[in-house]
Scaffold this motif. Structure first.
Motif, PDB file in Angstrom:
ATOM      1  N   ILE A  78      36.248 -11.839  38.253  1.00 25.30           N
ATOM      2  CA  ILE A  78      37.499 -12.124  39.304  1.00 25.30           C
ATOM      3  C   ILE A  78      38.521 -11.060  38.980  1.00 25.30           C
ATOM      4  CG2 ILE A  78      39.363 -13.692  40.114  1.00 25.30           C
ATOM      5  CD1 ILE A  78      37.353 -15.909  39.733  1.00 25.30           C
ATOM      6  N   ALA A  79      38.829 -10.832  37.717  1.00 27.11           N
ATOM      7  CA  ALA A  79      39.971 -10.007  37.192  1.00 27.11           C
ATOM      8  C   ALA A  79      39.580  -8.282  37.614  1.00 27.11           C
ATOM      9  CB  ALA A  79      40.255 -10.246  35.687  1.00 27.11           C
ATOM     10  N   SER A  80      38.387  -8.358  37.925  1.00 25.69           N
ATOM     11  CA  SER A  80      37.896  -6.947  37.895  1.00 25.69           C
ATOM     12  C   SER A  80      37.817  -6.501  39.611  1.00 25.69           C
ATOM     13  CB  SER A  80      36.272  -6.641  37.343  1.00 25.69           C
ATOM     14  OG  SER A  80      36.172  -6.961  36.146  1.00 25.69           O
ATOM     15  N   LEU A  81      38.122  -7.372  40.236  1.00 29.95           N
ATOM     16  CA  LEU A  81      38.301  -7.064  41.903  1.00 29.95           C
ATOM     17  C   LEU A  81      39.520  -6.477  42.185  1.00 29.95           C
ATOM     18  CD1 LEU A  81      36.855 -10.864  43.007  1.00 29.95           C
ATOM     19  CD2 LEU A  81      35.646  -8.783  43.091  1.00 29.95           C
ATOM     20  N   PRO A  82      39.457  -5.654  43.178  1.00 28.72           N
ATOM     21  CA  PRO A  82      40.277  -5.043  43.698  1.00 28.72           C
ATOM     22  C   PRO A  82      41.387  -6.064  44.376  1.00 28.72           C
ATOM     23  CG  PRO A  82      38.499  -4.495  45.116  1.00 28.72           C
ATOM     24  CD  PRO A  82      38.084  -5.197  43.748  1.00 28.72           C
ATOM     25  N   ASN A  83      42.408  -5.750  44.393  1.00 30.72           N
ATOM     26  CA  ASN A  83      43.539  -6.560  45.063  1.00 30.72           C
ATOM     27  C   ASN A  83      43.781  -8.046  44.549  1.00 30.72           C
ATOM     28  OD1 ASN A  83      45.241  -6.651  47.197  1.00 30.72           O
ATOM     29  ND2 ASN A  83      44.081  -8.178  48.338  1.00 30.72           N
ATOM     30  N   VAL A  84      43.435  -8.287  43.282  1.00 35.40           N
ATOM     31  CA  VAL A  84      43.686  -9.374  42.555  1.00 35.40           C
ATOM     32  C   VAL A  84      44.364  -9.030  41.354  1.00 35.40           C
ATOM     33  CG1 VAL A  84      42.519 -11.039  40.957  1.00 35.40           C
ATOM     34  CG2 VAL A  84      41.396 -10.527  43.129  1.00 35.40           C
ATOM     35  N   THR A  85      45.659 -10.055  41.151  1.00 31.88           N
ATOM     36  CA  THR A  85      46.363  -9.724  39.965  1.00 31.88           C
ATOM     37  C   THR A  85      46.074 -11.194  39.160  1.00 31.88           C
ATOM     38  OG1 THR A  85      48.114  -8.703  41.227  1.00 31.88           O
ATOM     39  CG2 THR A  85      48.648 -10.152  39.074  1.00 31.88           C
ATOM     40  N   PHE A  86      45.388 -10.843  37.847  1.00 25.80           N
ATOM     41  CA  PHE A  86      44.773 -12.114  37.279  1.00 25.80           C
ATOM     42  C   PHE A  86      45.985 -12.546  36.001  1.00 25.80           C
ATOM     43  CE2 PHE A  86      42.388 -14.337  34.246  1.00 25.80           C
ATOM     44  CZ  PHE A  86      41.385 -15.086  35.065  1.00 25.80           C
ATOM     45  N   CYS A  87      46.300 -13.660  36.027  1.00 25.20           N
ATOM     46  CA  CYS A  87      47.348 -13.890  35.129  1.00 25.20           C
ATOM     47  C   CYS A  87      46.762 -14.831  34.149  1.00 25.20           C
ATOM     48  CB  CYS A  87      48.560 -14.738  35.896  1.00 25.20           C
ATOM     49  SG  CYS A  87      49.187 -13.611  37.220  1.00 25.20           S
ATOM     50  N   SER A  88      47.267 -14.904  32.913  1.00 26.29           N
ATOM     51  CA  SER A  88      46.788 -15.644  31.845  1.00 26.29           C
ATOM     52  C   SER A  88      47.537 -15.956  30.572  1.00 26.29           C
ATOM     53  CB  SER A  88      45.423 -15.058  31.437  1.00 26.29           C
ATOM     54  OG  SER A  88      44.759 -15.662  30.162  1.00 26.29           O
ATOM     55  N   PHE A  89      47.754 -17.185  29.929  1.00 23.49           N
ATOM     56  CA  PHE A  89      48.123 -16.989  28.522  1.00 23.49           C
ATOM     57  C   PHE A  89      47.595 -15.745  27.833  1.00 23.49           C
ATOM     58  CE2 PHE A  89      48.510 -21.698  29.747  1.00 23.49           C
ATOM     59  CZ  PHE A  89      49.585 -21.675  29.945  1.00 23.49           C
ATOM     60  N   GLY A  90      48.449 -15.321  26.798  1.00 22.61           N
ATOM     61  CA  GLY A  90      48.085 -14.018  26.403  1.00 22.61           C
ATOM     62  C   GLY A  90      46.769 -14.083  25.307  1.00 22.61           C
ATOM     63  N   ASP A  91      46.645 -15.511  24.695  1.00 22.94           N
ATOM     64  CA  ASP A  91      45.593 -15.449  23.768  1.00 22.94           C
ATOM     65  C   ASP A  91      44.294 -15.542  24.375  1.00 22.94           C
ATOM     66  OD1 ASP A  91      46.044 -17.802  24.870  1.00 22.94           O
ATOM     67  OD2 ASP A  91      46.444 -19.001  22.787  1.00 22.94           O
ATOM     68  N   MET A  92      44.053 -15.746  25.926  1.00 22.51           N
ATOM     69  CA  MET A  92      42.795 -15.610  26.413  1.00 22.51           C
ATOM     70  C   MET A  92      42.214 -14.350  26.604  1.00 22.51           C
ATOM     71  SD  MET A  92      41.779 -18.546  26.811  1.00 22.51           S
ATOM     72  CE  MET A  92      40.496 -18.206  27.837  1.00 22.51           C
TER      73      MET A  92
END
Ligand code: SF4
Length: 376
Positions: A78-92
């Motif tokens: 999902i994070a590799s898709l264009p138009n996606v901003t992928f949010c996560s805690f840093g340790d992931m």
């Protein structure tokens, strides 16, 4: 009232240790469920101060470590898709997927943001209506209420470009799975205090009774941990198996009822795979039908995922308390915090990271120039 210094008091530690030594008559295996407790135990040398009859087994209570590989691979897709901003805690970001991690996706041009709360991700969605913003919602009962709140807020505010990739796991089914395992060695549990601060401990008495196992709700400071161990040892020596609250300054029986109500509204319980452990029935949450439109797996088609674990990694055995981290042949050799093969070395709560960072290198005879023999 102070909440830290008085629970690190050396005299108090000596007193509890003396009482534990006085009570112990034979060997006992205790499992601390939570990775935060594991780090407190190893950092403070509690395991080395205890009488040798008490063996502490490190449990599957690190949210990063137990997030299944398929969820990591879906996050990567999902994070590799264009138009996606992928949010996560840093340790992931450094947790290895089948062939890369989120940092690699970021270096390849993916828009990946480290956030401190799902509400930060929701704000990014509101400010960037042209982008799809996805939050990686992992963790135990502790982190789930904030994620539920973010989804509920998105629905109430009509925010359509926000979704969550859910991989939540639940502690009580994991306790049942550990006790049901044919290789189980656990005779008492130190339950995770912060999980119980949300959920209370009304779910535990049936487990204590069914498996005849003491369960002691325990905090994270040295005195908290030792008080939990003392309560568990006292029960074991007396042949008792009940639930006891050794963290009453934070936890009560009912827990946080508004948080539990929100969880029940936003999530439903399902079977869930745990990384390194496998499927545990009824051990995870997914979004309930009323919130399914905010499910990233529904919103994005990521195709067939074929997962590939490192054949060198024994984190499943570490997470189930079957081996200690230093018993893994790769520990400190092929696997270090800089070159992690498994999530238990990546995560700030992982047992392998605890042993590495606090210098438990004794069984390892080979080190490299880059990796110091002792982290201290
Ligand atoms: S030391 Fe590394 S390879 Fe071994 S179990 Fe831990 S994470 Fe896996």
């Amino acid at each position: 009232m102070k909440y830290l210094e008085e629970f690190r008091d050396a005299k108090g530690v000596q007193g509890l240790l003396a009482e534990i030594r006085r009570l112990v008559t034979r060997p006992w295996n205790l499992m601390e469920v939570c990775g935060g407790q594991t780090h407190s135990i190893i950092r403070n040398g509690i395991d080395q101060l205890l009488p040798q009859e008490i063996r502490l087994i490190h449990g599957p209570g690190c949210p990063v470590c137990v997030t299944p590989l398929v969820a990591i691979d879906k996050a990567l897709a999902i994070a590799s898709l264009p138009n996606v901003t992928f949010c996560s805690f840093g340790d992931m970001l450094r947790v290895p997927g089948s062939d890369k991690d989120l940092f690699r996706v970021k270096s390849e041009g993916g828009d990946i943001r480290i956030v401190y709360s799902p509400l930060d991700a929701l704000k990014i969605a509101q400010e960037n209506p042209e982008r799809q913003v996805v939050f990686f919602a992992i963790g135990f009962e502790t982190t789930a209420p904030a994620n539920a709140m973010a989804v509920d807020l998105a629905k109430k505010r009509g925010i359509k470009n926000f979704s969550v990739l859910v991989s939540h796991v639940l502690v009580p089914p994991a306790i049942a799975a550990i006790m049901s395992s044919p290789v189980n060695r656990v005779q008492a549990f130190l339950a995770a205090g912060h999980v119980c601060s949300v959920m209370g401990f009304w779910e535990y008495p049936p487990l204590a009774e069914r498996f005849h196992v003491p369960i002691v709700i325990t905090g994270f400071e040295p005195l908290d941990v030792l008080a939990g161990i003392l309560a568990a040892v006292r029960q074991l020596e007396n042949g008792e198996a009940r639930v006891e609250n050794a963290y009453s300054r934070v936890v009560n029986f009912e827990g946080n009822l508004p948080a539990q109500a929100l969880l029940k509204q936003v999530f439903t319980i399902e079977d869930r795979a745990w990384r390194g452990i496998g499927n545990i029935p009824q051990s995870g949450w997914k979004l309930s039908p009323a919130y399914r439109e905010y499910d990233a797996e529904t919103r994005f088609s990521v195709g067939e995922i074929h997962t590939v674990e490192s054949p060198l990694c024994h984190s499943g055995e570490v997470l189930q308390g079957v081996i200690q981290p230093t018993e893994c042949p790769a520990f400190g050799r092929q696997c270090t915090p800089r070159t992690p093969l498994g999530a238990t070395m990546v995560s700030s709560e992982g047992a392998c990271a605890a042993y590495y960072n606090y210098g438990r290198f004794a069984p390892v005879s080979i080190t490299t120039a880059e990796e110091p023999a002792c982290a201290t």
